[in-house]
Design an enzyme around this catalytic site. Structure first.
Site, PDB file in Angstrom:
ATOM      1  N   GLY A  33       0.819  -1.203   0.000  1.00 27.12           N
ATOM      2  CA  GLY A  33       0.000   0.000   0.000  1.00 27.12           C
ATOM      3  C   GLY A  33       0.849   1.246   0.000  1.00 27.12           C
ATOM      4  O   GLY A  33       0.529   2.253  -0.636  1.00 27.12           O
ATOM      5  N   ALA A  34       1.953   1.183   0.725  1.00 28.12           N
ATOM      6  CA  ALA A  34       2.915   2.283   0.801  1.00 28.12           C
ATOM      7  C   ALA A  34       4.173   1.717   1.435  1.00 28.12           C
ATOM      8  O   ALA A  34       4.172   0.604   1.969  1.00 28.12           O
ATOM      9  CB  ALA A  34       2.360   3.449   1.612  1.00 28.12           C
ATOM     10  N   GLU A  78       2.494   5.595   7.635  1.00 27.03           N
ATOM     11  CA  GLU A  78       3.862   5.677   7.118  1.00 27.03           C
ATOM     12  C   GLU A  78       4.683   6.712   7.888  1.00 27.03           C
ATOM     13  O   GLU A  78       5.888   6.527   8.088  1.00 27.03           O
ATOM     14  CB  GLU A  78       3.854   6.002   5.630  1.00 27.03           C
ATOM     15  N   HIS A  94       6.129   5.273  10.950  1.00 29.89           N
ATOM     16  CA  HIS A  94       7.330   4.477  10.682  1.00 29.89           C
ATOM     17  C   HIS A  94       8.617   5.311  10.761  1.00 29.89           C
ATOM     18  O   HIS A  94       9.701   4.733  10.911  1.00 29.89           O
ATOM     19  CB  HIS A  94       7.252   3.848   9.293  1.00 29.89           C
ATOM     20  N   GLU A  96       5.220  -2.755  12.154  1.00 24.33           N
ATOM     21  CA  GLU A  96       3.944  -2.725  11.451  1.00 24.33           C
ATOM     22  C   GLU A  96       2.740  -2.602  12.384  1.00 24.33           C
ATOM     23  O   GLU A  96       1.794  -1.873  12.081  1.00 24.33           O
ATOM     24  CB  GLU A  96       3.812  -3.963  10.557  1.00 24.33           C
ATOM     25  N   GLU A  98       7.774   3.031   3.855  1.00 20.63           N
ATOM     26  CA  GLU A  98       8.171   4.084   4.786  1.00 20.63           C
ATOM     27  C   GLU A  98       9.601   4.574   4.594  1.00 20.63           C
ATOM     28  O   GLU A  98      10.293   4.879   5.574  1.00 20.63           O
ATOM     29  CB  GLU A  98       8.018   3.566   6.219  1.00 20.63           C
TER      30      GLU A  98
END
Length: 794
Positions: free
Chosen positions: A253-254, A288, A291, A310, A256
């Site tokens: 999804g993304a 993100e 992170h 996570e 970091e």
């Protein structure tokens, strides 16, 4: 071979004081390969070690200025004669990829522009540059990139020199090599300064209009989250800039990457921005950014502590999106969409503790299998329970101690527990043992002693939950915060009332209502005012279908009664999607046509009474996915609207795909639009057509050894229609036979292939083939996915 825990520990014990100078040559983006030149400075206490570099050609290696030809097996360069301080320089040509692992190349069909992005992760940094590819050898990285002088190039640090098609970026603080970032192309950009730092959002040039559409909100959410983290966390942001890039083809999804976060560009959709995408995007931005502290500032030592990154980012994402960015609805997506996947995962054979022992993750290949619903959704849910049980002040004290002690270094579960233990007099260590070290989950069950509800716990974990009581009109009358452990808890204050335990989703446990409360839900679910309580109850109902406690056809009737009255656009999106996309096809004893008709009827009724564009779009999406009313769908296409509501490109392609699956559109009628959305939408629609020729054509696409990750997903999504079981039987068998070879491209691509499995009941012959494959030599990530598939079907 995948790096093992034993190898990583041995190498970390002998290698220290590492730094990298990475020089990437992207001046020929149409070639098969790009240039990578790395200078690694390190100290070794051993006479031997190895560095990773995957699929390299044209190798040139010098050690302390002396050319050499070390043994190279396609992944590792083996070095000998070491001792003390060394300088290793490795130049090579490395392949561009289309599978999302390495230097990913996308040519935008909207304008022909090329975009390059280094999408790294587990065992993938070595596909960009020569390195010690493990988390606990963090190092400063200085990146230089050569590329088209008309492009924008971004990396982890600020550019300190730029010109003539060459960019040099400032050295980073020590970071794990898996989080190095380079993205390059003719990006459209929005830049500004905040808190003394440069910020930016970037997207493909063909999405410049969408970036401008959302720029104010993207900036506001970014600043609000950044300022909130500065308030609750003592450690300052450790990097010198904060760019965010919507990139094509990202498997996650993304990601970091410090100072240069990358997001899959599906979160910048063309057309109007749907509410559920807006809320998800807000939570991902906050996730993100979390992170930057949990993963980047402090990094797990080995992969068994994936949850330290996570789970924390997932929990903080929903929390900060609500508290800072004004998006409390983001939690709905977790409760109704993501959390239920964790309950399912926790009952499969592949389940694992949130925090497994190091020996349970013996190598990086096995680590790739725990980036799952346990480490994300269950871990976030359990952290939410920890905060509820412990208290927010104590939680944040412990968190800040942990971050301060291990800043720019590595840490383990033991380090976090020690910090938390100092912040409270509660028995944190016992809590960790039952919540983080064990698999499975408890059940919170309501019974009645006369009129008095009694809350029971079946399990071993302490829970602190909210119990909400309602009268017969579903008006909330009282709420209690209750601690539940070994002894049943009578709720005398709530006598005679309908009760919902865990009503705000504070804990991770199955909820079983008493008969009176269950009957009230069946009768009046849509009358409950609180969106989050309804989300919890929709999850309870879907869980009952999944566990076969509630007949799937009965659930479909319940949906027909209550979904039209659902007030949350997010829940209108999530409930049919989860029901149709995960639960009903695997729990119905017969054909799905009748249930699809029931869902279509519910969504059609809801559409007639929709109260907002988002509400209408959500109902229209559910209708388009389930109806057989081709006349209505064709009228939407002709008008490019539903009444006065314009079709979004995503909804338009869903309509086209549904018409194709029903045999109402042939290939000539499926008109491609310029751009990635159009290409992928057309691929799915073409694959959905109910003919053998169409399926053969689709199979030729996915079986191409060079197929891109997005095209494979779109094509298989169209191919696997739940109403075409007989037609698809030979392709299910081909998938079972051929997909293992596809999965050898890498763990990320193997995950894409496994996630694209058919949501269809298997014939006895297909079961036999699946069992045989699971008994054989499958790639690790695909084996995990297919074992989960077998469990879900069972």
């Amino acid at each position: 071979m995948s790096l093992t825990l034993a190898e990583a520990r041995a190498r970390a014990a002998s290698i220290s004081e590492v730094s990298y100078e990475v020089d990437i040559d992207l001046t020929d983006p149409a070639a098969d390969r790009f240039g990578s030149r790395t200078t690694v400075r390190f100290t070794s206490s051993s006479d031997r070690t190895f560095v990773e570099l995957t699929a390299a050609t044209d190798l040139e290696v010098t050690l302390d200025g002396i050319p050499l030809e070390p043994p190279y097996d396609g992944r590792r360069l083996h070095l000998a004669g070491l001792g003390g301080r060394h300088v290793l320089t490795v130049a090579a040509r490395l392949p561009y990829v289309t599978d999302g692992e390495g230097m990913h190349r996308t040519v935008d069909p909207a304008d022909g522009a090329t975009y390059l992005g280094a999408y790294l992760g587990l065992d993938v940094a070595q596909r960009l540059f020569c390195c010690f590819d493990q988390n606990d050898l963090k190092a400063p990285v200085t990146t230089t990139v050569s590329a088209d002088p008309g492009w924008t190039v971004l990396a982890n640090g600020r550019p300190v020199r730029e010109g003539g098609g060459r960019w040099e970026f400032a050295p980073t603080p020590p970071i794990p090599v898996a989080l190095v970032c380079v993205v390059a192309g003719p990006w459209a950009s929005v830049r500004w300064e905040h808190a003394g730092l440069p910020f930016g959002w970037h997207a493909r040039a063909s999405l410049a209009g969408e970036l401008a559409r959302d720029a104010d909100e993207l900036r506001a959410v970014t600043e609000a989250c950044f300022d909130h983290y500065a308030t609750i966390l003592d450690e300052p942001y450790a990097f010198d800039s904060y760019d965010q890039v919507f990139v094509p083809g990202l498997n996650w999804g993304a990601q970091e990457q410090p100072g240069c976060v990358i997001h899959r560009d599906e979160m910048l959709p063309t057309g109007r921005l749907p509410e559920d995408v807006r809320l998800l995007r807000g939570a991902v931005i906050a996730h993100e950014m979390a992170h930057m502290w949990f993963g980047d500032l402090v990094t797990m030592t080995w992969w068994e502590d994936t949850w330290l990154q996570e789970s924390f980012a997932d929990y903080m994402g929903y929390r900060v999106a609500a508290d800072a960015a004004g998006m409390p609805g983001a939690l709905l997506l977790h409760e109704a969409g993501r959390k239920p996947t964790a309950y399912v995962a926790d009952e499969r054979r592949s389940t694992h503790p949130i925090a497994p022992e190091p020996a349970d993750v013996p190598d990086v290949a096995s680590a790739a299998t725990i980036f799952d619903a346990i480490s994300y959704a269950k871990g976030a849910s359990v952290l939410r329970q920890l905060v509820t049980w412990l208290g927010d002040d104590a939680f944040l004290r412990g968190l800040n101690t942990y971050l301060r002690r291990h800043r720019l270094a590595n840490a383990t579960l033991a380090d976090f527990v020690a910090a938390l233990d100092e912040a409270t007099d509660r028995d944190v260590r016992s809590w960790v043992e039952v919540w983080l070290r064990r698999t499975g989950f408890d059940t919170l069950r309501v019974e009645r002693d006369g009129e008095v509800p009694v809350l029971h716990r079946d399990g071993v974990r302490p829970h602190r939950v909210r119990v909400t009581a309602y009268d017969d009109a579903w008006v909330a009358t009282e709420e209690l915060v209750v601690d539940v452990a070994d002894e049943p808890v009578p709720l005398a204050e709530l006598a005679g009332r309908v009760v919902v335990p865990n009503s705000r989703g504070e804990t991770f446990a199955r909820v079983v209502l008493d008969e009176r409360s269950a009957a009230a839900v069946d009768d009046g679910l849509c009358r409950i005012d609180d969106d989050l309580v309804r989300a919890v109850l929709w999850t309870v109902l879907l869980d009952r279908v999944w566990t076969r406690d509630l007949d799937a056809a009965v659930f479909a009737e319940l949906v027909a009664r209550h979904l039209p009255g659902e007030r949350s656009a997010s829940l209108v999106t999530v409930v049919p999607d989860r029901a149709l996309g995960r639960v009903l096809p695997l729990r119905l004893p017969g054909p799905v046509a009748d249930v699809l008709g029931s869902l279509a009827g519910a969504c059609g009724t809801g559409l007639l009474h929709a109260t907002s564009p988002d509400h209408a779009t959500a109902f229209a999406t559910g209708f388009a996915a389930t109806t057989r009313d081709t006349t209505t769908l064709e009228s939407w296409l002709v008008a490019d609207a539903i009444g006065t509501l314009p079709l979004t490109p995503g909804l338009r392609w869903l309509v086209v795909r549904r018409l194709a699956a029903l045999g109402a559109l042939d290939a000539e009628a499926i008109e491609r639009e310029p751009g990635l959305t159009g290409d992928l939408g057309a691929a799915a629609a073409l694959a959905a057509r109910p003919t053998r020729a169409a399926k053969d054509q689709a199979w030729a696409v996915v079986a191409d050894p060079a197929v891109g990750n997005r095209l494979l997903t779109a094509t298989l999504t169209g191919l696997w229609s739940v109403e075409q079981t007989d037609l698809l039987a030979p392709y299910v068998e081909r998938y079972l036979r051929e997909a293992p070879a596809w999965a050898t491209r890498g763990d990320g691509f193997a995950q894409v292939i496994g996630q694209a499995r058919p949501l269809l009941p298997l014939t006895p012959a297909q079961w036999t083939l699946l069992d045989a494959q699971l008994a054989g030599d499958l790639p690790v990530v695909l084996r995990r996915s297919w074992a989960d598939w077998a469990d879900d079907l069972g």
